[in-house]
Design a protein around this motif. Sequence first.
Motif, mmCIF file in Angstrom:
data_model
loop_
_atom_site.group_PDB
_atom_site.id
_atom_site.type_symbol
_atom_site.label_atom_id
_atom_site.label_comp_id
_atom_site.label_asym_id
_atom_site.label_seq_id
_atom_site.Cartn_x
_atom_site.Cartn_y
_atom_site.Cartn_z
ATOM 1 N N TYR A 213 6.324 -1.147 7.586
ATOM 2 C CA TYR A 213 5.622 0.107 7.284
ATOM 3 C C TYR A 213 6.554 1.289 7.528
ATOM 4 O O TYR A 213 7.252 1.339 8.547
ATOM 5 C CB TYR A 213 4.379 0.243 8.173
ATOM 6 N N TYR A 214 6.540 2.219 6.586
ATOM 7 C CA TYR A 214 7.314 3.450 6.697
ATOM 8 C C TYR A 214 6.348 4.627 6.564
ATOM 9 O O TYR A 214 5.467 4.610 5.701
ATOM 10 C CB TYR A 214 8.373 3.544 5.590
ATOM 11 N N THR A 215 6.521 5.626 7.417
ATOM 12 C CA THR A 215 5.679 6.817 7.375
ATOM 13 C C THR A 215 6.583 8.044 7.360
ATOM 14 O O THR A 215 7.502 8.151 8.174
ATOM 15 C CB THR A 215 4.753 6.869 8.608
ATOM 16 N N SER B 102 2.437 7.189 3.694
ATOM 17 C CA SER B 102 2.517 5.898 4.380
ATOM 18 C C SER B 102 2.696 4.795 3.341
ATOM 19 O O SER B 102 1.981 4.763 2.341
ATOM 20 C CB SER B 102 1.238 5.630 5.169
ATOM 21 N N TYR B 103 3.654 3.908 3.603
ATOM 22 C CA TYR B 103 3.946 2.796 2.693
ATOM 23 C C TYR B 103 3.981 1.492 3.483
ATOM 24 O O TYR B 103 4.545 1.441 4.571
ATOM 25 C CB TYR B 103 5.315 2.990 2.021
ATOM 26 N N GLY B 104 3.399 0.451 2.914
ATOM 27 C CA GLY B 104 3.447 -0.875 3.511
ATOM 28 C C GLY B 104 4.073 -1.855 2.533
ATOM 29 O O GLY B 104 3.710 -1.873 1.355
ATOM 30 N N ALA C 168 11.559 2.422 10.089
ATOM 31 C CA ALA C 168 10.253 1.776 9.958
ATOM 32 C C ALA C 168 9.389 2.140 11.159
ATOM 33 O O ALA C 168 9.870 2.182 12.292
ATOM 34 C CB ALA C 168 10.416 0.264 9.872
ATOM 35 N N GLU D 158 6.645 0.347 11.796
ATOM 36 C CA GLU D 158 6.162 -0.946 12.288
ATOM 37 C C GLU D 158 6.824 -2.058 11.497
ATOM 38 O O GLU D 158 6.939 -1.989 10.273
ATOM 39 C CB GLU D 158 4.637 -1.037 12.133
ATOM 40 N N SER E 270 0.833 -1.201 0.000
ATOM 41 C CA SER E 270 0.000 0.000 0.000
ATOM 42 C C SER E 270 0.866 1.248 0.000
ATOM 43 O O SER E 270 1.985 1.248 0.510
ATOM 44 C CB SER E 270 -0.911 0.014 1.229
#
Length: 143
Positions: A113-115, A59-61, A96, A98, A45
Amino acid sequence: MSTNQLTTAIADALTRHFPNIPIQPATGDTSSTSDSKGITYRLLSAQLTRERSDRFVQSYGFEIRWLDPNDIPATLPDELFEALETIDVEGTSYRATELRWETENDTPRMLVYYTMRTTKVSESAATMQQLEQRSTALKAAKE
């Protein structure tokens, strides 16, 4: 930062931490064959949310999979945590928000996950300048 830059940084981090293991982007097929070896990664995502008129949250997943579910090294989760906790994207480090090791349909995977918060830089407007005003007197013409 673009999605491609982040994806490339993840692939580079995995390659550095696992130099003797094939690292490749995931294909559409999530099932693995018995002769598959290595690690795959894919973007799950990407989201851009506006916080204010000039501030955004990106936000990247990502999903990271070990291709042979029958031969997973016991240290793999820890090694993936270490490899992906902080990545370098063109000279800037990103941490990251998460990292999660889980099982989906009996296949283990790492979710990362990176924000990032970004601010839109507005173009500089011309500064105000002094306005000069001249008045001229008009004389009525005599008839």
